[in-house]
Motif scaffolding. Structure first.
Motif, PDB file in Angstrom:
ATOM      1  N   ALA A  74       5.809  14.302  -2.762  1.00 16.97           N
ATOM      2  CA  ALA A  74       4.684  13.370  -2.750  1.00 16.97           C
ATOM      3  C   ALA A  74       4.883  12.403  -3.910  1.00 16.97           C
ATOM      4  O   ALA A  74       5.038  12.827  -5.060  1.00 16.97           O
ATOM      5  N   ILE A  75       4.899  11.106  -3.605  1.00 19.30           N
ATOM      6  CA  ILE A  75       5.286  10.088  -4.595  1.00 19.30           C
ATOM      7  C   ILE A  75       4.291   8.935  -4.554  1.00 19.30           C
ATOM      8  O   ILE A  75       3.896   8.481  -3.478  1.00 19.30           O
ATOM      9  N   ILE A  76       3.915   8.450  -5.730  1.00 19.79           N
ATOM     10  CA  ILE A  76       3.174   7.194  -5.829  1.00 19.79           C
ATOM     11  C   ILE A  76       3.997   6.237  -6.683  1.00 19.79           C
ATOM     12  O   ILE A  76       4.294   6.533  -7.850  1.00 19.79           O
ATOM     13  N   ASN A  77       4.402   5.122  -6.090  1.00 18.54           N
ATOM     14  CA  ASN A  77       5.105   4.063  -6.812  1.00 18.54           C
ATOM     15  C   ASN A  77       4.060   3.011  -7.175  1.00 18.54           C
ATOM     16  O   ASN A  77       3.657   2.203  -6.338  1.00 18.54           O
ATOM     17  N   ASN A  78       3.619   3.040  -8.405  1.00 20.53           N
ATOM     18  CA  ASN A  78       2.544   2.139  -8.824  1.00 20.53           C
ATOM     19  C   ASN A  78       2.963   0.679  -8.815  1.00 20.53           C
ATOM     20  O   ASN A  78       2.154  -0.201  -8.500  1.00 20.53           O
ATOM     21  N   GLU A  82       1.106  -2.180  -6.537  1.00 18.38           N
ATOM     22  CA  GLU A  82       0.580  -3.419  -7.114  1.00 18.38           C
ATOM     23  C   GLU A  82       1.186  -4.639  -6.430  1.00 18.38           C
ATOM     24  O   GLU A  82       0.477  -5.604  -6.116  1.00 18.38           O
ATOM     25  N   ARG A  83       2.501  -4.585  -6.198  1.00 18.64           N
ATOM     26  CA  ARG A  83       3.197  -5.732  -5.596  1.00 18.64           C
ATOM     27  C   ARG A  83       2.687  -6.022  -4.191  1.00 18.64           C
ATOM     28  O   ARG A  83       2.506  -7.179  -3.795  1.00 18.64           O
ATOM     29  N   TRP A  84       2.441  -4.980  -3.405  1.00 18.21           N
ATOM     30  CA  TRP A  84       2.083  -5.155  -2.001  1.00 18.21           C
ATOM     31  C   TRP A  84       0.589  -4.940  -1.732  1.00 18.21           C
ATOM     32  O   TRP A  84       0.171  -4.974  -0.580  1.00 18.21           O
ATOM     33  N   GLN A  85      -0.172  -4.751  -2.811  1.00 18.33           N
ATOM     34  CA  GLN A  85      -1.622  -4.601  -2.677  1.00 18.33           C
ATOM     35  C   GLN A  85      -1.984  -3.482  -1.694  1.00 18.33           C
ATOM     36  O   GLN A  85      -2.779  -3.663  -0.767  1.00 18.33           O
ATOM     37  N   GLY A 118      -6.756   8.792  -5.298  1.00 19.82           N
ATOM     38  CA  GLY A 118      -7.366   7.558  -4.839  1.00 19.82           C
ATOM     39  C   GLY A 118      -6.570   6.761  -3.838  1.00 19.82           C
ATOM     40  O   GLY A 118      -6.886   5.595  -3.575  1.00 19.82           O
ATOM     41  N   MET A 119      -5.556   7.366  -3.227  1.00 15.64           N
ATOM     42  CA  MET A 119      -4.754   6.647  -2.250  1.00 15.64           C
ATOM     43  C   MET A 119      -5.483   6.558  -0.910  1.00 15.64           C
ATOM     44  O   MET A 119      -6.266   7.445  -0.555  1.00 15.64           O
ATOM     45  N   LYS A 120      -5.190   5.503  -0.155  1.00 18.74           N
ATOM     46  CA  LYS A 120      -5.871   5.235   1.110  1.00 18.74           C
ATOM     47  C   LYS A 120      -4.973   5.403   2.325  1.00 18.74           C
ATOM     48  O   LYS A 120      -5.432   5.320   3.467  1.00 18.74           O
ATOM     49  N   TYR A 233       9.530  -2.934  -1.345  1.00 20.43           N
ATOM     50  CA  TYR A 233      10.437  -3.006  -2.490  1.00 20.43           C
ATOM     51  C   TYR A 233       9.671  -3.168  -3.794  1.00 20.43           C
ATOM     52  O   TYR A 233       8.700  -3.919  -3.877  1.00 20.43           O
ATOM     53  N   SER A 234      10.108  -2.453  -4.822  1.00 18.59           N
ATOM     54  CA  SER A 234       9.606  -2.673  -6.182  1.00 18.59           C
ATOM     55  C   SER A 234      10.817  -2.979  -7.053  1.00 18.59           C
ATOM     56  O   SER A 234      11.822  -2.265  -7.010  1.00 18.59           O
ATOM     57  N   GLN A 235      10.724  -4.047  -7.813  1.00 21.46           N
ATOM     58  CA  GLN A 235      11.874  -4.506  -8.572  1.00 21.46           C
ATOM     59  C   GLN A 235      12.316  -3.469  -9.595  1.00 21.46           C
ATOM     60  O   GLN A 235      11.485  -2.809 -10.239  1.00 21.46           O
TER      61      GLN A 235
END
Length: 381
Positions: A74-78, A82-85, A118-120, A233-235
């Motif tokens: 289970a992963i959250i890439n913050n 943020e980048r993709w809202q 808090g993920m949707k 993608y996240s830079q």
């Protein structure tokens, strides 16, 4: 009451079991290409993966009748959220026996973990970043996997699609290209025109330039700019870039790496092609993902002596403003003679979004077949 028990990984032994389960589930499979154990540990450990600067993750094992029968991350890439809202929790590193109670319990564990934070929505399979394998194989189960992609049994997507609430979020395609006996004439003409009209030129690197003069970092900066608008993608951060330079470029055959520079702009780096000999068969011979005692020899034969039939087109990227100027033709005009010299018979693209026609068009002058398809799924929480 479910007979499946979900246990969070909390120590090194649990992480070893998490990695080992894939090897046990796919032992002897002719198409699966398991990752090296050391690489998996480096990616999953929070003290060694720079992605944890902006990601959070936990790993879960499923037990039934006292035995491990599934796993999931289970992963959250913050940064990506943020980048993709979006408020997405990702599921990755998912494997399970053909038991729908097990697969449902694993995904439910990720859903609950995401809700607590808090993920949707839940999406996947995805890793921490695009440098990790992504997308569940949905077609091409009789094709050899690659080092950089996921292989899974046909029942995986059947399980997910039988559950309520899941939908397609993104599809990828992959291509296999036969190495031609001669450079396609079209590439030769375009390459010559590109050099003359736009003053774009191929640059080959030395080991010193890669490791000591900053070209390794420049390569990944171009990758960042090239991939920035692709799905999820996240830079890459400077610390991640340094990590990937140290991890991959020291062992790269620089004959199979090509850069394109714009000589009208102070030799600005505008295109990157990183290709490597296929390690699929070599990795299959590394028992349980270990290089010792004999796995190292099979990897060395592929990397150094090119004892493999294929080449993986690992990272191919051109800055957006140069994509219509034929920079790709320059790269292939340089690479194809090396493929021929090393005796490679075919090349394999990595995952490409099914809607990315610009990328797919670069294979048009090869004898090409689309041989795999994979999907990222999404479910609202």
């Amino acid at each position: 009451m479910s007979s499946v028990k979900i246990v969070k990984v909390t120590d090194r032994k649990g992480l070893e079991d998490f990695i080992q389960f894939h090897h046990d589930l796919y032992r002897g499979d002719p198409y699966d290409v398991p990752n090296l154990r050391a690489d998996e540990l480096g990616t999953l450990r929070k003290d060694s993966n720079a992605a944890f600067d902006f990601c959070e993750a936990d790993y879960f094992l499923a037990y039934k009748d006292g035995r491990v029968c599934g796993r999931v991350a289970a992963i959250i890439n913050n940064h990506a959220n943020e980048r993709w809202q979006r408020k997405s929790v990702r599921f990755g590193w998912i494997d399970f026996v053909d038991d729908r109670e097990v697969s449902a319990a694993l995904l439910r564990a990720v859903e609950d973990w995401g809700r607590e934070r808090g993920m949707k929505e839940i999406v996947g399979p995805l890793g921490f970043t695009d440098m990790d394998p992504e997308g569940m194989l949905t077609w091409g189960f009789d094709q050899l996997g690659t080092q950089a992609t996921i292989y899974n049994y046909p029942y995986y997507p059947e399980h997910i699609e039988s559950m309520g609430g899941w939908e397609k979020d993104n599809d990828y395609v992959e291509f296999k290209m036969m190495v031609p006996e001669a450079i396609p004439e079209k590439y030769m003409k375009i390459a010559a025109m590109v050099e003359k009209r736009y003053n774009l030129h191929v640059r080959k690197l030395t080991r010193r330039e890669v490791m000591r003069e900053g070209y390794g970092q420049k390569i990944f900066e171009v990758i960042n700019e090239t991939f920035k608008d692709l799905y999820g993608y996240s830079q890459l951060t400077p610390r991640q870039i340094d990590q990937y330079v140290r991890m991959y470029l020291p062992m790269a055959d620089l004959n199979l790496v090509v850069l394109v520079e714009d000589w009208n702009a102070d030799r600005k780096l505008v295109g990157v092609g990183i290709t490597i000999p296929s390690l699929s068969r070599a990795f299959q011979k590394c028992r349980d993902g270990r290089l010792w005692p004999f796995g190292w020899w099979h990897v060395l034969r592929a990397l150094k002596f090119h004892k493999t039939e294929g080449v993986d087109l690992l990272l191919m990227g051109v800055l957006p403003e140069y994509r219509m100027k034929g920079a790709n033709a320059l790269m292939f005009a340089d690479l194809i003679p090396w493929y021929q010299k090393y005796g490679f018979k075919w090349g394999e693209s990595q995952v490409e979004m099914e809607t990315n026609e610009n990328v797919q068009s670069q294979w048009q002058y090869f004898d090409t077949v689309q041989h795999k398809r994979r999907r990222c799924y999404r479910k609202k929480l």
